[in-house]
Design a protein around this motif. Structure first.
Motif, mmCIF file in Angstrom:
data_model
loop_
_atom_site.group_PDB
_atom_site.id
_atom_site.type_symbol
_atom_site.label_atom_id
_atom_site.label_comp_id
_atom_site.label_asym_id
_atom_site.label_seq_id
_atom_site.Cartn_x
_atom_site.Cartn_y
_atom_site.Cartn_z
ATOM 1 N N ILE A 1 -2.245 4.693 -2.310
ATOM 2 C CA ILE A 1 -2.855 3.384 -2.489
ATOM 3 C C ILE A 1 -3.278 2.915 -1.100
ATOM 4 C CG2 ILE A 1 -2.501 0.981 -3.181
ATOM 5 C CD1 ILE A 1 -0.265 2.068 -5.075
ATOM 6 N N THR A 2 -4.554 2.577 -0.941
ATOM 7 C CA THR A 2 -5.074 2.102 0.336
ATOM 8 C C THR A 2 -5.258 0.596 0.261
ATOM 9 O OG1 THR A 2 -6.294 4.178 0.624
ATOM 10 C CG2 THR A 2 -6.942 2.332 2.018
ATOM 11 N N THR A 3 -4.653 -0.131 1.193
ATOM 12 C CA THR A 3 -4.814 -1.587 1.207
ATOM 13 C C THR A 3 -5.358 -2.048 2.555
ATOM 14 O OG1 THR A 3 -2.533 -1.998 1.982
ATOM 15 C CG2 THR A 3 -2.908 -1.931 -0.404
ATOM 16 N N ALA A 4 -6.167 -3.088 2.513
ATOM 17 C CA ALA A 4 -6.644 -3.759 3.721
ATOM 18 C C ALA A 4 -6.197 -5.210 3.642
ATOM 19 C CB ALA A 4 -8.159 -3.674 3.821
ATOM 20 N N ASP A 5 -5.546 -5.681 4.700
ATOM 21 C CA ASP A 5 -5.057 -7.058 4.683
ATOM 22 C C ASP A 5 -5.433 -7.785 5.961
ATOM 23 O OD1 ASP A 5 -1.846 -7.109 6.147
ATOM 24 O OD2 ASP A 5 -3.097 -5.334 6.001
ATOM 25 N N GLY A 6 -6.662 -7.582 6.391
ATOM 26 C CA GLY A 6 -7.144 -8.275 7.579
ATOM 27 C C GLY A 6 -6.894 -7.494 8.846
ATOM 28 N N SER A 7 -5.698 -7.590 9.376
ATOM 29 C CA SER A 7 -5.415 -6.962 10.668
ATOM 30 C C SER A 7 -5.014 -5.500 10.549
ATOM 31 C CB SER A 7 -4.300 -7.730 11.389
ATOM 32 O OG SER A 7 -3.107 -7.720 10.610
ATOM 33 N N THR A 8 -4.631 -5.047 9.369
ATOM 34 C CA THR A 8 -4.165 -3.668 9.216
ATOM 35 C C THR A 8 -4.733 -3.003 7.969
ATOM 36 O OG1 THR A 8 -2.190 -4.292 7.950
ATOM 37 C CG2 THR A 8 -1.956 -4.195 10.338
ATOM 38 N N VAL A 9 -4.784 -1.673 8.029
ATOM 39 C CA VAL A 9 -5.036 -0.834 6.852
ATOM 40 C C VAL A 9 -3.779 -0.009 6.633
ATOM 41 C CG1 VAL A 9 -6.369 1.083 5.900
ATOM 42 C CG2 VAL A 9 -7.535 -0.760 7.136
ATOM 43 N N LYS A 10 -3.277 -0.019 5.410
ATOM 44 C CA LYS A 10 -2.029 0.671 5.085
ATOM 45 C C LYS A 10 -2.262 1.673 3.967
ATOM 46 C CE LYS A 10 1.335 -2.892 6.444
ATOM 47 N NZ LYS A 10 0.434 -3.734 7.237
ATOM 48 N N PHE A 11 -1.467 2.758 4.016
ATOM 49 C CA PHE A 11 -1.499 3.783 2.977
ATOM 50 C C PHE A 11 -0.095 3.900 2.399
ATOM 51 C CE2 PHE A 11 -4.858 4.697 5.963
ATOM 52 C CZ PHE A 11 -5.946 4.905 5.139
ATOM 53 N N TRP A 12 -0.016 3.807 1.061
ATOM 54 C CA TRP A 12 1.261 3.802 0.363
ATOM 55 C C TRP A 12 1.338 4.993 -0.580
ATOM 56 C CZ3 TRP A 12 4.058 -0.716 1.622
ATOM 57 C CH2 TRP A 12 3.304 -1.753 2.196
ATOM 58 N N ASP A 13 2.541 5.511 -0.760
ATOM 59 C CA ASP A 13 2.765 6.563 -1.749
ATOM 60 C C ASP A 13 2.610 5.945 -3.138
ATOM 61 O OD1 ASP A 13 4.188 8.247 -3.696
ATOM 62 O OD2 ASP A 13 4.847 9.390 -1.959
ATOM 63 N N ALA A 14 1.653 6.435 -3.902
ATOM 64 C CA ALA A 14 1.342 5.825 -5.197
ATOM 65 C C ALA A 14 2.397 6.109 -6.256
ATOM 66 C CB ALA A 14 -0.023 6.302 -5.688
ATOM 67 N N ASN A 15 3.307 7.021 -5.986
ATOM 68 C CA ASN A 15 4.344 7.341 -6.972
ATOM 69 C C ASN A 15 5.697 6.725 -6.624
ATOM 70 O OD1 ASN A 15 2.766 9.118 -8.752
ATOM 71 N ND2 ASN A 15 2.644 10.429 -6.945
ATOM 72 N N HIS A 16 6.019 6.724 -5.323
ATOM 73 C CA HIS A 16 7.311 6.171 -4.903
ATOM 74 C C HIS A 16 7.167 4.846 -4.160
ATOM 75 C CE1 HIS A 16 9.070 9.966 -6.148
ATOM 76 N NE2 HIS A 16 8.195 10.610 -5.391
ATOM 77 N N PHE A 17 5.922 4.482 -3.861
ATOM 78 C CA PHE A 17 5.570 3.167 -3.296
ATOM 79 C C PHE A 17 6.052 2.946 -1.869
ATOM 80 C CE2 PHE A 17 6.265 2.243 -7.992
ATOM 81 C CZ PHE A 17 4.958 2.564 -8.327
ATOM 82 N N GLY A 18 6.458 3.988 -1.180
ATOM 83 C CA GLY A 18 6.836 3.846 0.215
ATOM 84 C C GLY A 18 5.610 3.775 1.105
ATOM 85 N N LEU A 19 5.754 3.147 2.268
ATOM 86 C CA LEU A 19 4.662 3.064 3.231
ATOM 87 C C LEU A 19 4.515 4.406 3.945
ATOM 88 C CD1 LEU A 19 2.543 1.332 4.706
ATOM 89 C CD2 LEU A 19 4.352 0.681 6.325
ATOM 90 N N VAL A 20 3.331 4.999 3.891
ATOM 91 C CA VAL A 20 3.066 6.299 4.505
ATOM 92 C C VAL A 20 2.502 6.128 5.912
ATOM 93 C CG1 VAL A 20 1.769 8.461 4.301
ATOM 94 C CG2 VAL A 20 2.658 7.336 2.234
ATOM 95 N N LYS A 21 1.501 5.275 6.050
ATOM 96 C CA LYS A 21 0.883 5.030 7.348
ATOM 97 C C LYS A 21 0.393 3.590 7.407
ATOM 98 C CE LYS A 21 -0.617 9.810 8.195
ATOM 99 N NZ LYS A 21 0.283 10.021 9.343
ATOM 100 N N SER A 22 0.421 3.029 8.614
ATOM 101 C CA SER A 22 -0.099 1.689 8.836
ATOM 102 C C SER A 22 -0.810 1.674 10.180
ATOM 103 C CB SER A 22 1.033 0.654 8.824
ATOM 104 O OG SER A 22 0.530 -0.643 9.086
ATOM 105 N N TYR A 23 -2.067 1.207 10.168
ATOM 106 C CA TYR A 23 -2.855 1.210 11.394
ATOM 107 C C TYR A 23 -3.408 -0.188 11.669
ATOM 108 C CZ TYR A 23 -2.790 6.305 10.866
ATOM 109 O OH TYR A 23 -2.391 7.609 10.731
ATOM 110 N N ASP A 24 -3.236 -0.635 12.904
ATOM 111 C CA ASP A 24 -3.826 -1.900 13.328
ATOM 112 C C ASP A 24 -5.323 -1.692 13.543
ATOM 113 O OD1 ASP A 24 -1.379 -3.193 13.305
ATOM 114 O OD2 ASP A 24 -0.958 -2.707 15.408
#
Length: 361
Positions: free
Chosen positions: A202-225
């Motif tokens: 799951i790819t999310t954008a929330d303004g200051s960061t883009v985050k990638f989450w495991d779509a099955n276990h929902f853990g944060l995989v990567k986060s980039y400013d």
């Protein structure tokens, strides 16, 4: 590392107000397609590869905030400020059904099996409409903690992800219980949430960061400013080795998925970028902007550069626009003004290309 030089994009005109949402169809026997939502109240359908305009969906009476195509590109849906979501026949442009709401519809999405349409908006209610029984009352999930900004399906239509306009985080709903089972925590409201084509991220954008989450276990995989405030992000669908992001500085940036390093930067828009999306094959990506245009950028190597002239004295890009004033889909609604505007764009494009050719002689 030097940032790679990116080719000039295909520029798709037609909207008279900001483009706020884009959605590609999967690849179909007829190719793949791109639908755009705009504050001008008229979603538009285009050839996803070339950007050629196919037709305009007419019927909304307010800004259109969201749009989508089903997996076969036979139906489209849109959510609008006129308090409706509409289901369209993508072959004729006709309205198949209009779903009334009590406030602005901010987001919509077809289920993976195409039998249901999910909507959300200012009412803080997620609605699921049965497209086989469009007149039946929808199922309602009404515990959203804020006004709904984005919606998407995952896990074979067993789970919904939604984000809110006024609070951070993205929430995962189990449709069997109608309850939130997980919240993906972010500091700022999530303005873009995309499930990868292979269902892994799951790819999310929330303004200051883009985050990638495991779509099955929902853990944060990567986060980039991000180097600027971004509104939308999209992961390359085939290799998953890069992602794009666009926002307030009007640039569309390309990043390495594994390191977060910026590897490309495309400037061309004249207003903030509201939405970016990769094509289903990853060979290109589209951006929609406050300036009312859609730009399609190529990711693969070029067959020519800006100065190469083909045997016919024109670049291959001229082929994109030349024959597409006539409708590809018979019966699609189009006004005479739209025909004239499209022809004017093509004539201007042709004149510019001929000028380039003359300059080389």
């Amino acid at each position: 590392m030097d940032k790679r030089k990116v080719a000039a994009p295909l520029v798709c005109h037609g909207h008279s107000r900001p483009v706020v949402d884009l959605n590609y169809s999967p690849v179909t026997p007829d190719g793949f397609f791109l639908i755009s939502a705009s504050k001008d109240s008229t979603p538009m359908l285009r050839n996803g590869e070339t950007g050629d305009w196919i037709g305009t969906f007419e019927g909304h009476k307010g800004a259109v905030w969201s749009c989508c195509l089903d997996i076969n590109a036979l139906r489209a849906a849109s959510g609008s400020a006129d308090f409706t979501a509409k289901l369209w026949d993508a072959l004729t442009g006709d309205v198949l059904h209009s779903f009334d709401h009590k406030h602005i519809v901010r987001a919509c999405a077809f289920s993976e099996d195409t039998h249901h349409l999910l909507t959300g908006g200012f009412e803080k209610i997620l609605r699921i409409f049965d497209l086989n029984r469009p007149d039946a009352p929808p199922r309602e999930v009404d515990n959203s903690p804020g006004s709904v900004r984005t919606v998407a399906w995952l896990h074979s239509d067993q789970t919904i992800i939604s984000s809110c306009s006024d609070i951070g985080g993205a929430r995962l709903w189990d449709l069997r219980s109608g309850k939130i089972v997980q919240t993906l925590e972010t500091k700022s409201p999530v303005t873009s949430a995309e499930v990868s084509q292979d269902g892994r991220y799951i790819t999310t954008a929330d303004g200051s960061t883009v985050k990638f989450w495991d779509a099955n276990h929902f853990g944060l995989v990567k986060s980039y400013d991000m180097p600027c405030n971004v509104e939308s992000a999209s992961l390359e669908p085939k290799l998953g080795n890069k992602f794009i992001a666009g926002g307030e500085d009007m640039w569309v940036r390309v990043f390495d998925f594994h390191t977060g390093e910026e590897i490309g930067c495309n400037k061309g828009h004249h207003g903030p970028v509201h939405c970016v999306r990769f094509s289903p094959g990853g060979e290109s990506y589209a951006s929609g902007s406050e300036d009312g245009t859609i730009r399609i950028w190529q990711t693969g190597p070029l067959n020519h550069n800006e100065n190469d002239i083909s045997e016919n004295g024109q670049t291959e890009r001229l082929k994109v626009a030349a024959d597409e004033v006539t409708l590809k889909i018979e019966g699609f609604h189009i006004t005479e003004e739209e025909k004239a505007a499209e022809q004017e764009n093509i004539d201007g494009f042709r004149a510019a290309e001929e000028g380039k050719a003359d300059a080389q002689l």
